[in-house]
Motif scaffolding. Sequence first.
Motif, short mmCIF file in Angstrom:
data_model
loop_
_atom_site.label_atom_id
_atom_site.label_comp_id
_atom_site.label_asym_id
_atom_site.label_seq_id
_atom_site.Cartn_x
_atom_site.Cartn_y
_atom_site.Cartn_z
N ASN A 53 79.82 -15.04 58.54
CA ASN A 53 78.88 -14.49 59.51
C ASN A 53 77.53 -14.28 58.85
O ASN A 53 77.41 -14.27 57.62
CB ASN A 53 79.35 -13.12 60.03
CG ASN A 53 80.32 -13.22 61.17
OD1 ASN A 53 80.20 -14.08 62.02
ND2 ASN A 53 81.31 -12.34 61.18
N TYR A 54 76.53 -14.03 59.68
CA TYR A 54 75.23 -13.58 59.22
C TYR A 54 75.43 -12.24 58.54
O TYR A 54 76.25 -11.43 58.97
CB TYR A 54 74.29 -13.47 60.43
CG TYR A 54 72.95 -12.86 60.12
CD1 TYR A 54 72.00 -13.55 59.39
CD2 TYR A 54 72.64 -11.58 60.57
CE1 TYR A 54 70.77 -12.98 59.11
CE2 TYR A 54 71.42 -11.01 60.30
CZ TYR A 54 70.48 -11.72 59.57
OH TYR A 54 69.27 -11.15 59.29
N CYS A 55 74.69 -11.97 57.46
CA CYS A 55 74.82 -10.72 56.74
C CYS A 55 73.45 -10.12 56.48
O CYS A 55 72.45 -10.85 56.37
CB CYS A 55 75.53 -10.94 55.40
SG CYS A 55 77.23 -11.50 55.58
N ALA A 117 78.25 -7.62 57.22
CA ALA A 117 78.39 -8.78 58.10
C ALA A 117 78.07 -8.37 59.53
O ALA A 117 78.47 -7.29 59.98
CB ALA A 117 79.81 -9.34 58.03
N GLY A 119 78.13 -9.55 63.64
CA GLY A 119 78.72 -10.46 64.62
C GLY A 119 77.67 -11.01 65.56
O GLY A 119 76.48 -10.69 65.46
N GLU A 120 78.11 -11.83 66.49
CA GLU A 120 77.21 -12.44 67.48
C GLU A 120 76.52 -11.37 68.33
O GLU A 120 75.42 -11.60 68.84
CB GLU A 120 78.00 -13.39 68.39
CG GLU A 120 78.61 -14.59 67.67
CD GLU A 120 77.56 -15.54 67.12
OE1 GLU A 120 76.52 -15.74 67.77
OE2 GLU A 120 77.79 -16.09 66.02
N ALA A 125 80.58 -6.64 61.78
CA ALA A 125 81.79 -7.42 62.03
C ALA A 125 82.74 -7.29 60.85
O ALA A 125 82.31 -7.19 59.70
CB ALA A 125 81.42 -8.89 62.24
#
Length: 188
Positions: A53-55, A117, A119-120, A125
């Motif tokens: 995921n993006y962090c 992390a 989430g969308e 997340a």
Amino acid sequence: MDETYKTVKQSQTTLTELMIPSYSNFGGKVHGGVVLGLMDKVAYACAAKHAGNYCVTVSIDTVNFLAPVEVGELVSLLASVNYVGRSSMVIGIRVQTENIKTQEIKHTNSSYFTMVAMGEDFLPAQVPGLILQDHLQVKRFYEAFHRKELKRYYDQQHHEINNEAELAEAIELISKERCKIELKSVDA
């Protein structure tokens, strides 16, 4: 939710970059901000690989500049996930330089970046657990856990001065330090 785990090796990341003249400061050495920017970049890459995921960076635990970085050297940043929580990860980073002519390698920095992390939905997340496969990985996980506990204790102990007695105690504790206390009376 099915709990997944990943090994430390699955997300280990190395970033290597040549230090160029435009990175130098007024002293002719590579600017510390350049090194910090590279550290943040490698921390992100390592954390994102582990999390999938993006962090985002939420804290940096002490960056000690042990040796100067010279223009013309190769800087390698080695990053590993040392600890995971529910959505957070502690990324250990070792920075070392290599003199291309002499092949001398020196350790210039170490630090720990805490990444979360996302989430969308842009909320934290859950990240996979960490599989520890050797004593060094266990040691690093334990040290990160211990630093987290110490930080929690430190945060609990250092709060705002709430009354005159606490202010008097603070003044007593710092009175021998390099400061002058010149309190002005506040008129109501």
